[in-house]
Enzyme design. Sequence first.
Site, PDB file in Angstrom:
ATOM      1  N   SER A 180      -7.973  -3.705  58.121  1.00 36.52           N
ATOM      2  CA  SER A 180      -9.028  -4.200  57.232  1.00 36.52           C
ATOM      3  C   SER A 180     -10.263  -3.300  57.260  1.00 36.52           C
ATOM      4  O   SER A 180     -10.879  -3.053  56.215  1.00 36.52           O
ATOM      5  CB  SER A 180      -9.413  -5.637  57.608  1.00 36.52           C
ATOM      6  OG  SER A 180     -10.096  -5.689  58.847  1.00 36.52           O
ATOM      7  N   GLY A 195      -3.029  -2.177  63.830  1.00 32.57           N
ATOM      8  CA  GLY A 195      -3.569  -3.487  64.139  1.00 32.57           C
ATOM      9  C   GLY A 195      -4.122  -4.134  62.878  1.00 32.57           C
ATOM     10  O   GLY A 195      -4.442  -3.463  61.899  1.00 32.57           O
ATOM     11  N   CYS A 196      -4.230  -5.471  62.904  1.00 32.54           N
ATOM     12  CA  CYS A 196      -4.708  -6.184  61.717  1.00 32.54           C
ATOM     13  C   CYS A 196      -6.188  -5.908  61.457  1.00 32.54           C
ATOM     14  O   CYS A 196      -6.580  -5.597  60.321  1.00 32.54           O
ATOM     15  CB  CYS A 196      -4.441  -7.678  61.854  1.00 32.54           C
ATOM     16  SG  CYS A 196      -5.000  -8.416  63.409  1.00 32.54           S
ATOM     17  N   TYR A 197      -7.016  -5.992  62.491  1.00 32.37           N
ATOM     18  CA  TYR A 197      -8.434  -5.660  62.320  1.00 32.37           C
ATOM     19  C   TYR A 197      -8.616  -4.209  61.858  1.00 32.37           C
ATOM     20  O   TYR A 197      -9.360  -3.946  60.904  1.00 32.37           O
ATOM     21  CB  TYR A 197      -9.192  -5.881  63.623  1.00 32.37           C
ATOM     22  CG  TYR A 197      -9.618  -7.295  63.911  1.00 32.37           C
ATOM     23  CD1 TYR A 197     -10.335  -8.048  62.990  1.00 32.37           C
ATOM     24  CD2 TYR A 197      -9.329  -7.886  65.150  1.00 32.37           C
ATOM     25  CE1 TYR A 197     -10.740  -9.349  63.285  1.00 32.37           C
ATOM     26  CE2 TYR A 197      -9.739  -9.184  65.449  1.00 32.37           C
ATOM     27  CZ  TYR A 197     -10.442  -9.913  64.517  1.00 32.37           C
ATOM     28  OH  TYR A 197     -10.846 -11.194  64.813  1.00 32.37           O
TER      29      TYR A 197
END
Length: 347
Positions: free
Chosen positions: A164, A159-161
Site C-alpha cells: 500500500s 508485505g501488505c503494508y
Amino acid sequence: MQDTSGPSVKAAIIGASGYTGAELLRLLLSHPFIEVTIITSRQYENQPLTSVFPYFLNSKYQHLVFQSLNLEKIASVDLVFCCLPHKTSFPIIKDLLTTNPTLKIVDFSADFRFKNPAIYEQTYNVQHTAKELFEKSTYGLPEIYRNEIKNSTLIANPGCYPTSVILALYPAKKHNLIDEKFPVIADSKSGVTGAGRKATVDFTFCEINETFKAYAVEGHRHAPEIEEKLNLKVRFTPHLVPMNRGILSTVYFKTNATKDELIQTYEETYRNEPFVRIRKNPPTTSDVKGTNFCDIYITKDEKTGLGIAISAIDNIGKGASGQAIQNANLLFNFPETTGLEQFSWWI
C-alpha cells in the site's frame, strides 16, 4: 504463451488453513489454468477442507484434505504457494528447491524480500540459513518488477503494508518529485486479518471492538522493506482498526510539483496497470474489499507544500493472496488478470 485450454499447472498450498491460504484457495476457484492438488496444515492435518471451511462445499476443491508437510510430494508439483510465517519459510523453501530446482515458488513470508540478507536478519532477529537463494528471489510487486518476475523462480510476495505504501509513493519517487530533505510520513490502518489466524488475547473481540490503536510505534518490521524498495527514508506507523480486512494508507511528502503535475504523473505511471486505479476522490477500504485492486488518490496541500497520496487495498487480496496469483500468472505467462477479475463486495 502456454496452452490455456484447461488446467495446466498443478499447485500446492503450504499453510492453507490461515487467512491468506484460505483466501488463496477461494480465489483459485475461478482460475482456469491452475489446479490445487495439495493443501497442508499442521493444525488440521488429515481433516477435510470442508470440515474446516464449510463454504467450500460443492466447489471443485471440496474433495481436498489437509495433509502433513511431505516435501518430496510437494516438490513434484509445478507451483508452490508458501503461506507460512516469517522465519519458518526459508528452511522449507531451501529443501524444496534442492529437491526440485525448477520448482516455482511464491513465498508469502518476508524471508526473501530483502536484497541484503543482513537486513533481514537484523529486522527479524534470526539467522538465515538459505542466503544463497536471495540472488534467485524477486520482489513480487508486478507494477515495478514485472519483467524480473517473469524470469524468476522464487517470488517474495510483498508485505501488505509495504504494497500500500510503495504503490502510493512510487510515481513521485520515480519522477523525482519528492524533496528528500524532509521526512516522508506513512500513516497506515489495517484490519485484524493482518495479524493472522491465531488465538491471541490481543485480537479477541472485546480487545479490538470499539477501539482503535497504533502499534509498533518505535519501529515496525515492514519499515525497512518499504525503505529498501523505494530507496527512501520513511516514517511508517501502523494502526489496528476493528474491521476484518483492508488497509488504508495516507502518505505525506514534501514536493515542488503542483497538484496537476502530481495527478498527471500518477495517471501516466499507472495508465496500463490492470490493478491500480487512480481515483478522483479518496478511496475507502470497501471499494477494494475482496479484490486485487489498489486505489490511489493523489493531491497537494498548497499551504504546507505536502503531496498527499491515499491508497486502499484489501490486505489479504492485493496485500497477499491476490498479488500471489498475479505473480503466478506472470511466472507461467498467463494473462496477468486471470482469476482476479473480481470487483468489490462493497458491503
